[in-house]
Structure formats: structure tokens, C-alpha cells
Write an enzyme that holds these catalytic residues in place. Structure first.
Site, PDB file in Angstrom:
ATOM      1  N   SER A  96       0.848  -1.188   0.000  1.00  0.00           N
ATOM      2  CA  SER A  96       0.000   0.000   0.000  1.00  0.00           C
ATOM      3  C   SER A  96       0.883   1.236   0.000  1.00  0.00           C
ATOM      4  O   SER A  96       2.105   1.139   0.071  1.00  0.00           O
ATOM      5  CB  SER A  96      -0.909   0.003   1.224  1.00  0.00           C
ATOM      6  OG  SER A  96      -0.145   0.297   2.378  1.00  0.00           O
ATOM      7  N   LYS A  97       0.216   2.377  -0.034  1.00  0.00           N
ATOM      8  CA  LYS A  97       0.921   3.658  -0.154  1.00  0.00           C
ATOM      9  C   LYS A  97       2.011   3.851   0.883  1.00  0.00           C
ATOM     10  O   LYS A  97       3.050   4.440   0.592  1.00  0.00           O
ATOM     11  CB  LYS A  97      -0.090   4.793  -0.025  1.00  0.00           C
ATOM     12  CG  LYS A  97      -0.475   5.323  -1.379  1.00  0.00           C
ATOM     13  CD  LYS A  97      -1.010   6.726  -1.248  1.00  0.00           C
ATOM     14  CE  LYS A  97      -1.251   7.301  -2.626  1.00  0.00           C
ATOM     15  NZ  LYS A  97      -2.565   7.839  -2.792  1.00  0.00           N
TER      16      LYS A  97
END
Ligand code: GLU
Length: 467
Positions: free
Chosen positions: A238-239
Site C-alpha cells: 500500500s501507499k
């Protein structure tokens, strides 16, 4: 065997992310390997979250990766009539029915199921009521009450789902719009898709989709669900693990070929081989070697692979990629012999195209930008004589070759008693403005005789002005 037809169906709710790119790649490679077809479909039915910018960003990233499609892009929002045609068929055949239950009724059913220790789900109340279409009716699929639906997955093997745990799910909302699983199946069916490789976050949808295929009496595609890509801490990528979008990796200076090489290895293997060219991948890719365990995304590994791809390409192949990064640094360059010569000097030492572009800037500037410390240390009056000699001898060269430049150095060394480094380093600063650069001779050759002389003369003037 029929022609293999695969697809990539992104939802345009953001950029193309690493996981999506990998899924696209697996499907594309398989289609190319089998000389089949690869279809692009935009799943844009979520009006609130789908945007045109996302569609553009996704297409651009696919193009950059060199993942081309034979059909599409199709847009689900333009296909509602087709979905309805199939929903009508299902209603007519008795495989689907209208349901008028209110949200309150559904809630009550779920509560009741829970109280009985069952999975909360719709209880089939309208199944045999033979309701007609009305403003408030949804359409539900009549699903089997017993037995199992087995996903024969080419990656995971067989996974069984109890039919008793799958309720009569909605395939069309009361506003007439088709539900996600229905749209996907009708698309895949009508587009002739026979092989579906996707992330295992979609495995949960697969039994429902299979029941729709069955209800239509349609042939099932081959399914393969690949594990998600993980971050270094083994949680889903994820980010917070860093850059997620393909576009960011382009900006960070990765080559598309390195990117696809790295992405394919996050879930597929061919013995111990790490480095693959695009053609290599098309030749060797198969479904058998898609892995069952999740892989971790590691930017260092990607960077190392990128360096290898940079080294393996010709300067002509690298030039267009470099131009993009030079432009980011404000330099408009051309893919010509000069740029290719520049690349040759930087290729062995650049891990990314950003590094290469930064290292290339000095070649293109009209005026050298001096690093203050370097200029102070190396461009002093005591090198004036040496610089003047260099400019003079180089100017007089008929053939501007490595050998000729080596001879110029030798001659100056003899005349001045200076060691090689005492000539090379001030010259390097004069030419590049800094103390780090490619090898002196290759750099001088790439820069060309005229610019070399101009820059030495500019350095001479600088020293004279400062003294
Ligand atoms: N649109 C889905 C997604 O972007 C893919 C659905 C599928 O592969 O069946 O995750």
C-alpha cells in the site's frame, strides 16, 4: 485448442498500481505467448469513483509498459443493454427472479440467520412468488441450496465453496443497473474471454460468477488467482510502503522492460533466472509456474535489475527514455548521435534513468555550471599553462580520437612534468563543473572537439578573471 483470450479490467478509480500492472502483465504475456488476444475493459460502473483522468492515466501507464491490447477499451457503462438482455434471459429461463423485499425485511432475515448461528443472508422469500417487474424490484439469481461450487484454479488448485453459504444474490438493482458480478460474467462471456488471471482478492467473487455461467449454460473460463503483492513488512502493498503507481516508477527512472521483468517475477518463476528481456518473457511465460505464495516488493531489487536492463540496451534504445528525464530537468535534447554518445559514457554507471539524466546535464548546457568547491580547488592560476596547452593541442587535432587525446595528455605530461591526475582533474572540472564524471577520454569524445575547446577556454577566462 481455441484461441486464448485474456483480459485486463481495471476500475478507473485511480492510477495503475503495481498490483494491477502485474495482473495486466500476466494476462498480456499469456495472450502473446499463445498468439491469442488481450482485451482491455474499463469497469467504470461506480460513477462516484470513476474518472476520465484515471482512464487516461491507466492507458498511459499500460502504453509505457508496452502492454498493448487487441480489443477495447470497452466501457461497462456503455454495455447496460447487453447486461439487461442476459438478465431477461435468466428471468425467462427461471434462473433469476424479481424480489420486492425491503431493506428492513432483509435486515430482519439477516438477524434471524445470525440468531440461528448461520451466515447472515437473504432467505429466498421471493423465490417462488413469481413477481412481476416493479419500481422497487431487484433481480436475484436462484442459487443452489446444497452441493459445492469448486473453483478449479490453475494457481491455487481446487477451492470449494458451500452453495448453502451463497444466497440468492442480486444481479440487477431496482434502478435497472446490473450488479458487478453479473456485468463481469456477461462481459467475459460476450468478449470470448477463456482465461482469467487476477488477484486472489477476487476469489470471493468467483463462485458467484461460476453460478451465473452455470445458469446461462455457458462454458466456464480457466481461472487463476494470484497472491497479492506485499510490502517489506509482509502486509499487503500500500501507499505507506512507498510509490504505488506505475507512473511514479516511470518518473523515478525505471525502464519499462525492467519494470515488467521485476513485476513478472513477483509471482512467476522460470528456474533461477532473474533477468528476462521482453521476448524472453513472451517465450517462457506459462501458467504452471505462477506461484502460490505472495512476494514482497523490493525497490532495491528493482533498482539492481534496472541497472542491468540499462546496460543491456543500445544507446539508441535508451535515448527516448532519457529524453523524457532530461526534459524533467529542463533540457530539450534529441535522439541523435550526440545523445547516443552521451549515453554510452553513462550507461555503465547509471542505475536509473534519473541518475543518467543528472549525469548527462553538463553535456547539454551552453555554459558550465561550476561547483564552487571544485572550481576553487582545481581551477587555480597554476593550471593555466596546462589548460592553455590542452586547448591549443586539442584545437590542432585533425582526428579527434581517443588515441589522439591520449597523445595530447602524454605530450603535456612530458612538457609540464605533471602527473596524469593533475591534468585530468582540472580538465574534468573545466568541462563538467564537478569532480565526478565518466572517464576523461570517453567524456571528451562524447562532448566533441569544439565544445571541449570552448569549455577549456571558458575555464581559462574564469581563472584569469579571478586572479
Ligand atoms: N475491476 C476489478 C479490479 O480492478 C477486476 C475484476 C476482475 O478481474 O474480474 O480489481
Amino acid at each position: 485448442m481455441d484461441t486464448i483470450i485474456t483480459r485486463f479490467p481495471p476500475s478507473p478509480t485511480g492510477y495503475l498500481h503495481i498490483g494491477g500492472a502485474r495482473t495486466a502483465l500476466f494476462n498480456w504475456l499469456y495472450a502473446r505467448k499463445k498468439k491469442g488476444k488481450f482485451v482491455l475493459r474499463i469497469e467504470d460502473t461506480d460513477a462516484a469513483r470513476s474518472t476520465e483522468e484515471s482512464v487516461d492515466a491507466i492507458l498511459e501507464s499500460l502504453e509505457w509498459l508496452g502492454i498493448d491490447w487487441d480489443e477495447g477499451p470497452y466501457f461497462q457503462t456503455q454495455r447496460y443493454d447487453i447486461y439487461n438482455e442476459y438478465i431477461e434471459k435468466l428471468i425467462k429461463s427461471g434462473a433469476a427472479y424479481y424480489c420486492s423485499c425491503t431493506p428492513e425485511e432483509i435486515d430482519a432475515m439477516r438477524e434471524e440467520a445470525k440468531a440461528n448461528g448461520q451466515k447472515p443472508m437473504y432467505n429466498g422469500k421471493c423465490r417462488n412468488r413469481n413477481l412481476e417487474k416493479a419500481d422497487n424490484t431487484v433481480v436475484r439469481l436462484k442459487t443452489p441450496d446444497s452441493g459445492v461450487t469448486i473453483v478449479q484454479d490453475v494457481v491455487k488448485g481446487a477451492t470449494s465453496f458451500q452453495n448453502s453459504e451463497i444466497d440468492d444474490f442480486i444481479i440487477r438493482r431496482s434502478d435497472g443497473s446490473a450488479m458487478y458480478n453479473l456485468a463481469v460474467v456477461i462481459d467475459d462471456l460476450t468478449m470470448g474471454i477463456n482465461t482469467i488471471i487476477r488477484g486472489d482478492d477476487h476469489l470471493i467473487n468467483t463462485p458467484k460468477q461460476m453460478l451465473i455461467y452455470q445458469a446461462l449454460g455457458a462454458e466456464m473460463p480457466v481461472f487463476g488467482h494470484v497472491p497479492m503483492v506485499l510490502g517489506a513488512d509482509k502486509s499487503r502493498l500500500s501507499k505507506r510502503h512507498g510509490a504505488m503507481s506505475v507512473g511514479e516508477y516511470k518518473k523515478m527512472g525505471f525502464l519499462p522492460d525492467a519494470m515488467i521483468n521485476y513485476l513478472v517475477r513477483l509471482g512467476w518463476s522460470h528456474g533461477d533466472q532473474e533477468f528476462f528481456t521482453r521476448d524472453d518473457l513472451i517465450e517462457k511465460f506459462n501458467l504452471e509456474h505462477l506461484g502460490r505464495s505472495a512476494s514482497m516488493f523490493d525497490t532495491d531489487k528493482l533498482t539492481a535489475l534496472n541497472a542491468k536492463h540499462i546496460q543491456s540496451k543500445s544507446p539508441a534504445e535508451l535515448a527516448d527514455h532519457l529524453l523524457f528525464h532530461l526534459k524533467e530537468l529542463g533540457i530539450d535534447a534529441q535522439n541523435n548521435a550526440f545523445t547516443q554518445g552521451v549515453i554510452e559514457t553513462l550507461q555503465p554507471r547509471s542505475k536509473t534513468l534519473v541518475e543518467m539524466a543528472q549525469g548527462a546535464v553538463f553535456y547539454y548546457l551552453d555554459e558550465v555550471q561550476f561547483d564552487e568547491k571544485a572550481a576553487k580547488k582545481f581551477l587555480k592560476p597554476d593550471v593555466l599553462d596546462m589548460l592553455q596547452k590542452s586547448a591549443g593541442y586539442i584545437k590542432g587535432l585533425e582526428a579527434y580520437t581517443q588515441e589522439a587525446l591520449e597523445n595530447v595528455f602524454k605530450q603535456i605530461m612530458e612538457e609540464t612534468d605533471l602527473k596524469f591526475g593533475k591534468i585530468a582533474q582540472p580538465l574534468r572540472v573545466a568541462i563538467t563543473g564537478t569532480t565526478v564524471s565518466p572517464g576523461i577520454f570517453e567524456m571528451l569524445l562524447a562532448l566533441g572537439k569544439e565544445k571541449t575547446v570552448q569549455r577549456i577556454e571558458a575555464a581559462i577566462r574564469l581563472i584569469q578573471d579571478n586572479s
